[in-house]
Write a protein that holds these residues in place. Structure first.
Motif, mmCIF file in Angstrom:
data_model
loop_
_atom_site.group_PDB
_atom_site.id
_atom_site.type_symbol
_atom_site.label_atom_id
_atom_site.label_comp_id
_atom_site.label_asym_id
_atom_site.label_seq_id
_atom_site.Cartn_x
_atom_site.Cartn_y
_atom_site.Cartn_z
ATOM 1 N N TYR A 77 -6.182 12.758 -73.910
ATOM 2 C CA TYR A 77 -6.739 12.235 -75.162
ATOM 3 C C TYR A 77 -7.574 10.985 -74.901
ATOM 4 O O TYR A 77 -8.674 10.819 -75.448
ATOM 5 N N LEU A 78 -7.030 10.089 -74.107
ATOM 6 C CA LEU A 78 -7.722 8.836 -73.805
ATOM 7 C C LEU A 78 -9.047 9.115 -73.106
ATOM 8 O O LEU A 78 -10.092 8.560 -73.468
ATOM 9 N N LYS A 79 -9.005 9.970 -72.110
ATOM 10 C CA LYS A 79 -10.202 10.341 -71.354
ATOM 11 C C LYS A 79 -11.263 10.953 -72.270
ATOM 12 O O LYS A 79 -12.437 10.562 -72.231
ATOM 13 N N GLY A 80 -10.853 11.896 -73.115
ATOM 14 C CA GLY A 80 -11.812 12.559 -73.984
ATOM 15 C C GLY A 80 -12.466 11.604 -74.959
ATOM 16 O O GLY A 80 -13.685 11.664 -75.192
ATOM 17 N N ALA A 81 -11.668 10.716 -75.556
ATOM 18 C CA ALA A 81 -12.215 9.766 -76.520
ATOM 19 C C ALA A 81 -13.193 8.808 -75.847
ATOM 20 O O ALA A 81 -14.291 8.550 -76.367
ATOM 21 N N ILE A 82 -12.809 8.271 -74.700
ATOM 22 C CA ILE A 82 -13.670 7.297 -74.019
ATOM 23 C C ILE A 82 -14.966 7.951 -73.557
ATOM 24 O O ILE A 82 -16.051 7.358 -73.661
ATOM 25 N N GLU A 83 -14.892 9.171 -73.053
ATOM 26 C CA GLU A 83 -16.111 9.852 -72.618
ATOM 27 C C GLU A 83 -17.054 10.078 -73.796
ATOM 28 O O GLU A 83 -18.278 9.933 -73.675
#
Length: 657
Positions: free
Chosen positions: A354-360
């Motif tokens: 989730y964190l990775k997807g949001a930041i990207e």
């Protein structure tokens, strides 16, 4: 033919002009709409000057002070206390010599007699207080100085004024305090079955901001958030040997505090788009998961271009990570730390994803993520953001975990990068961040958790332009420009988060369009990165960069809580002939209007959408528009796709006879 004299020509022109301008004063006595009020020139609270210019940018004389920190802290689990010392290198870039310094002592809000404790909407229970900061030493350039503690503020009196335009000093403070229990909210000690989780924030005295707006900004900490100076922060945290520490910034001594296996797994995660365990659930109580088996370990971190740092420490952490892919081929690391209670396929196993997807998404759409790591902590559930680390709840799962993770890390952009004043202008923090959440939810995993049209604490998926109507109709509701501390809990979410976000959604999708909004908003972030913009700066910037005088929008949506109710009261063919077009009678029955789509349904089954600009209502609450439609019409409808927050949609359509 005799030509008119200049006087007669002027009189004739005046008569024509007067006839054309007559609608400017046509009013519907049953409507509160006043075009003279809505479209009047707007005076913004902060005037343009040499510090902040008319285009909403830092002006030629703009300056900003700087605070760099070197901090050492030790946690004593027996007493739940933190002891620290810091050296602040403070640089005065202002044109003013400074006779004193002001700092923020946010831990003092937990004292029983603090302003925040006595005015909080959440009453404390017996035992839910601490003694706040205990200051053991305060020195400037190596010498003790006089100081005054006033609630959550510290005034340091300087023996010699700090010079303007580059003067620098070193302020050294030794202190200790008791870390609150779970009742602490944003910073707490949270028990789990494998040990306590220390969620450590607001943990060192921090410089107040001295700026061109009001000098020292010394608002007390009443529970709203922060306004801080930028700089670099080096910090070291000493904890028992079997603890894991993760915090803002880059870990500087992995060889000392991690095992060879953990370092190898981190290297693997740095190249992996899939989550990699650094410390597995079954390893949490295994002494071999730590490089030593007695004493203490000191974890060292560094963060650059930041206004704050926070960290979490515990023997109970599971730890995983994955690579974040950033624009221009750059990378960062997404990490999650949480207790075994958070393990689960629909729970914290997906946190790093989730964190990775949001930041990207945020990075590609608005501004690249600026730091090497981003950490999601599963703790007691503060739902709170700090630079590079966010504090969420280990019991969260599914869509709630995604929404809160994306929302909290979204605060990287507002206010961690764009350093607006959260204690005064909450909508520039929560509203702007909730706005970018909308599109992050749409983008993640093909819309797995879409739509998100609200903050994480209210119903999702409804039409936001309907959900906002009760707030707009509430005569007691404050405006978005209300002081953050003056917004009661009743309105905090619906106003600050929801209306703040919807204002930007409407601006992007209904007023400017993405082709004008997106470049302007990106340029605003880029221009004010690591600086302190005001609402006036934002309004001016968007006007200038998007190429539109939006005074009417700022006035109606931000400075007031005005409603919108546009409608159609009638229509007739020109000269009773469909081939000559149609005249449509419009009305505004509330104080705000917006650009709107007028859909014309024709008798042959086709339809045509005509965009009515906001200037349609420039002169009257009851304007008429004549359309070159050229054929028979069956129905007319305003806002056919239900995109506007119209208070009464019963008058939005009209059937032709």
């Amino acid at each position: 033919m005799k030509h008119p004299t200049p006087v007669r020509r002027a009189a004739a022109l005046f008569a024509v002009a007067a006839a054309l301008c007559a609608p400017a004063f046509a009013q519907d006595k049953n409507s509160p709409f006043d075009p003279q009020a809505l479209f009047a020139p707007l005076s913004l609270p902060y005037p343009a000057n040499a510090f902040r210019d008319g285009a909403g940018k830092p002006g030629p004389e703009f300056w900003q002070n700087r605070a760099d920190y070197d901090i050492k802290a030790r946690i004593d689990p027996a007493t739940h206390s933190l002891a620290g010392e810091e050296t602040i290198t403070y640089t005065n870039h202002s044109p003013d010599a400074l006779d004193e310094l002001w700092l923020q002592l946010d831990q003092n809000i937990y004292k029983s007699d603090s302003r925040g404790a006595l005015t909080s909407p959440w009453p404390k229970k017996p035992g839910q207080t601490t003694d706040g900061y205990q200051l053991d030493a305060v020195e400037v350039d190596g010498r003790p100085v006089h100081y005054l503690v006033d609630d959550t503020r510290l005034r340091v009196d300087l023996p010699v004024a700090l010079k303007a335009k580059g003067g620098q000093l070193k302020l050294h403070i030794r202190y200790h305090y008791t870390v609150p229990g779970e009742w602490g909210g944003r910073t707490a000690v949270t028990p789990t079955k494998n040990g306590d989780i220390y969620e450590i924030a607001q943990w060192f005295p921090r410089m107040a901001v001295y700026d061109d707006l009001r000098g020292w900004d010394t608002l007390p900490y009443l529970g709203q958030e922060f306004y801080l100076e930028y700089g670099n922060i080096d910090y070291a945290v000493t904890v028992p040997w079997n603890w894991i520490v993760e915090g803002s910034g880059q870990l500087m001594n992995p060889d000392q505090v991690l095992t060879a296996t953990e370092r190898q797994r981190l290297a693997e995660a740095a190249k992996s788009d899939r989550t990699v365990y650094i410390r597995k659930p079954e390893e949490v109580n295994d002494p071999s998961s730590r490089p030593t088996r007695s004493g203490t370990q000191t974890w060292r971190f560094r963060m650059e271009h930041t206004r704050d740092v926070a960290f979490a420490a515990s023997p109970a952490f599971v730890w995983d990570a994955a690579r974040i892919n950033l624009p221009d081929g750059k990378h960062a690391m997404a990490m999650s730390i949480y207790p075994v209670e958070g393990v689960g396929a629909d729970k914290w196993n997906r946190s790093t994803e989730y964190l990775k997807g949001a930041i990207e998404h945020f990075s590609s759409k608005w501004y690249p993520y600026p730091w090497p790591n981003a950490i999601n902590l599963g703790g007691h559930g503060a739902g709170m953001e700090y630079p590079g680390i966010v504090f969420d709840g280990y019991t969260d799962s599914g869509k709630l975990l995604f929404w809160i993770s994306a929302h909290e890390i979204g605060h990287t952009w507002f206010p961690m990068v764009v350093g607006s004043n959260e204690r005064r202008h909450a909508f520039m923090d929560e509203g702007f961040n909730t706005f970018i959440d909308v599109y992050a939810s749409d983008a993640f995993n093909h819309g797995e958790y879409a739509p998100k049209r609200d903050s994480e604490y209210a119903p999702h998926g409804g039409n936001p332009v309907d959900e906002i109507l009760p707030l707009l109709a509430d005569p007691d509701a404050p405006s978005l420009m209300a002081h953050a501390d003056a917004i009661s809990e009743k309105y905090r979410h619906s106003l600050t988060y929801f209306k703040g976000a919807l204002g930007l959604v409407l601006l992007r999708e209904q007023i400017l369009g993405p082709d004008r909004f997106d470049p302007a908003f990106r340029a605003y972030i880029r221009t004010w990165a690591y600086h302190h913009p005001t609402p006036s700066d934002f309004f001016r910037f968007m006007d200038s960069a998007a190429g539109e005088d939006l005074s009417w929008w700022w006035r109606g949506w931000y400075f007031h809580n005005w409603q919108l109710d546009m409608g159609i009261t009638g229509a007739s063919y020109v000269d009773n002939d469909p081939a000559k077009g149609v005249t449509v009678n419009l009305v505004s029955r509330q104080k705000l209007v917006m650009p709107a789509t007028l859909r014309v349904d024709f008798a042959d089954g086709s339809h045509r959408d005509i965009r009515l600009p906001v200037e349609t209502w420039r002169f009257s609450a009851t304007p008429k528009v004549t359309l070159d439609t050229a054929k028979s019409i069956t129905r007319l409808e305003l806002d056919p796709d239900h995109k506007l927050p119209d208070a009464d949609r019963s008058n939005n359509s009209y059937a032709m006879h």
